[in-house]
Write an enzyme that holds these catalytic residues in place. Structure first.
Site, mmCIF file in Angstrom:
data_model
loop_
_atom_site.group_PDB
_atom_site.id
_atom_site.type_symbol
_atom_site.label_atom_id
_atom_site.label_comp_id
_atom_site.label_asym_id
_atom_site.label_seq_id
_atom_site.Cartn_x
_atom_site.Cartn_y
_atom_site.Cartn_z
ATOM 1 N N ASP A 99 0.603 -1.115 -0.224
ATOM 2 C CA ASP A 99 -0.332 0.030 0.081
ATOM 3 C C ASP A 99 0.677 0.996 -0.156
ATOM 4 O OD1 ASP A 99 -2.012 -2.055 0.702
ATOM 5 O OD2 ASP A 99 -2.690 -0.868 2.048
ATOM 6 N N ASP A 171 -2.290 6.258 -3.009
ATOM 7 C CA ASP A 171 -1.850 4.430 -2.549
ATOM 8 C C ASP A 171 -0.952 4.196 -3.500
ATOM 9 O OD1 ASP A 171 -2.609 5.482 -0.316
ATOM 10 O OD2 ASP A 171 -4.147 3.463 0.114
ATOM 11 N N HIS A 221 -7.953 0.883 -3.953
ATOM 12 C CA HIS A 221 -6.679 -0.002 -4.279
ATOM 13 C C HIS A 221 -7.667 -0.371 -5.730
ATOM 14 C CE1 HIS A 221 -5.125 0.210 0.173
ATOM 15 N NE2 HIS A 221 -4.513 1.663 -0.635
ATOM 16 N N ASP A 223 -6.079 -4.011 -6.559
ATOM 17 C CA ASP A 223 -5.714 -5.235 -6.827
ATOM 18 C C ASP A 223 -6.783 -5.991 -6.471
ATOM 19 O OD1 ASP A 223 -5.435 -4.159 -4.383
ATOM 20 O OD2 ASP A 223 -3.534 -4.806 -4.297
ATOM 21 N N CYS A 326 -1.852 -7.499 -1.476
ATOM 22 C CA CYS A 326 -1.503 -5.836 -0.178
ATOM 23 C C CYS A 326 -0.542 -6.580 0.696
ATOM 24 C CB CYS A 326 -2.291 -5.927 -0.163
ATOM 25 S SG CYS A 326 -3.811 -4.927 -0.685
#
Length: 356
Positions: A99, A171, A221, A223, A326
């Protein structure tokens, strides 16, 4: 000496950071941010001085240690962050190194994160970062005044996000690497346009940062929305992304496979994510990919594409806000071997396709 050289998500992994759950605290953030990104039923947990349940933290630490051991058996050099007393610092944890740090080539970039609870996260990684210089790696600090709050300072954002443009914010987990000159990312509740401009400046003119915009009102995020498995093949989240959104992007022409819908779950609670955290995979090499033990439909799908799922218990780490992607930061991937394999694969395919 740490060796840094990684510019995609699929080449053979050789050196990696695996996070630690030690001392994990619920982030104390602006209520607008929590309401925009976190599951409604857990909003009350996000307050100052409130730790994650110790049974979950202890179990998550065991899961992370097991991950580190598996990666070592696969030939990876594994590094771990130092333990930091987050309760006294108003912080969150160091379980999710992906992150706050972005590796691209030999560069390691510090993300100027929007969450104030994550602005001291670098403390956990500083002993590792000090080892970069002898290998020729480049450490790029954020060079942003983190005292400015992107919620309240400067102009408001014209889109649907809770942060404005008062200071650059991004991020690292809002971006994926698709090769030595290509990064794919998104705007979100933690990444603004001035943050993307900052990232482009840090990376330099030789690297293209291409933005897509999935249909996700809670975006934070990328992912659990896109997961490259190898060059030309990726999983996508059918609830958030129409493959036509990738037309004209660096993934135009890729084979895009919808990930299976995750099974509902309530134990341990997903305090910070949706069940689509099941897509948050780590590709170790052209064959092996790390998945959560109970995600059997996903494992079967990966197997049908010639990959070998390595199933590990990881639900307690997932309860704290992320999964295998992550919880790791790949420092070195052997892209030269991957490129040679791709050339061999193309040569074999061209022979197979010749008329008899």
């Amino acid at each position: 000496m740490i060796v840094v050289d990684a510019c995609d998500e699929w080449s053979p992994l050789r050196e990696v950071v695996v996070g630690t759950a030690y001392g994990a605290m619920f982030p104390d953030e602006d209520p607008r941010m929590i309401e925009a990104t976190m599951p409604r039923e857990h909003w009350a947990n996000f307050r100052a001085g409130h730790p994650f349940p110790s049974r979950i933290v202890d179990a998550a630490e065991r899961e992370l240690q097991a991950l580190a051991e598996v990666l070592e058996t696969l030939g990876c050099v594994v590094h771990r962050p130092q333990r930091v007393p987050w309760a006294g610092l108003g912080g969150y944890c160091a379980a999710m190194p992906r992150d706050c740090l972005l590796v691209m080539g030999n560069r390691v970039l510090e993300a100027p994160m929007a969450w104030r609870s994550r602005r001291q996260e670098l403390l956990a990684y500083w002993p590792l970062l000090r080892q970069l210089r002898p290998s020729g790696a480049r450490w790029l600090p954020s060079a942003v005044d983190l005292a400015l709050d992107p919620h309240t300072s400067g102009p408001s954002h014209s889109g649907p996000w809770v942060i404005g443009e008062g200071r650059p914010a991004w991020d690292a987990a809002d971006f994926l690497r698709l090769g030595p000159r290509t990064v794919l990312g998104q705007l979100s509740h933690v990444t603004n346009r001035s943050g993307v401009a900052h990232l482009r400046t840090q990376l330099g003119p030789g690297i293209n940062v291409h933005l897509i915009q999935p249909d996700d009102p809670h975006a934070m995020h990328i992912d659990a929305t896109l997961c490259p498995l190898r060059e030309g093949l990726a999983l996508y989240n059918p609830d958030r992304l129409d493959p036509t959104h990738l037309a004209g992007s660096p993934m135009d022409g890729w084979e895009l496979v919808p990930a299976p819908s995750p099974e509902p779950r309530d134990h341990p609670p997903l305090y910070m994510t949706s069940p689509w955290v099941s897509m948050n995979l780590l590709v170790v090499d052209n064959q092996h990919v790390l998945t959560e033990t109970r995600d059997e439909k996903l494992q079967a799908l990966l197997g049908s594409y010639g990959m070998t799922p390595l199933a590990l218990p990881f639900r307690n780490v997932q309860a704290m806000g992320g999964s295998f992607h992550c919880a790791t930061l790949d420092l070195r991937r052997d892209r030269h071997r991957a490129e040679a394999r791709n050339r061999d694969h193309r040569a074999i395919s061209s022979v197979d396709e010749r008329p008899a």
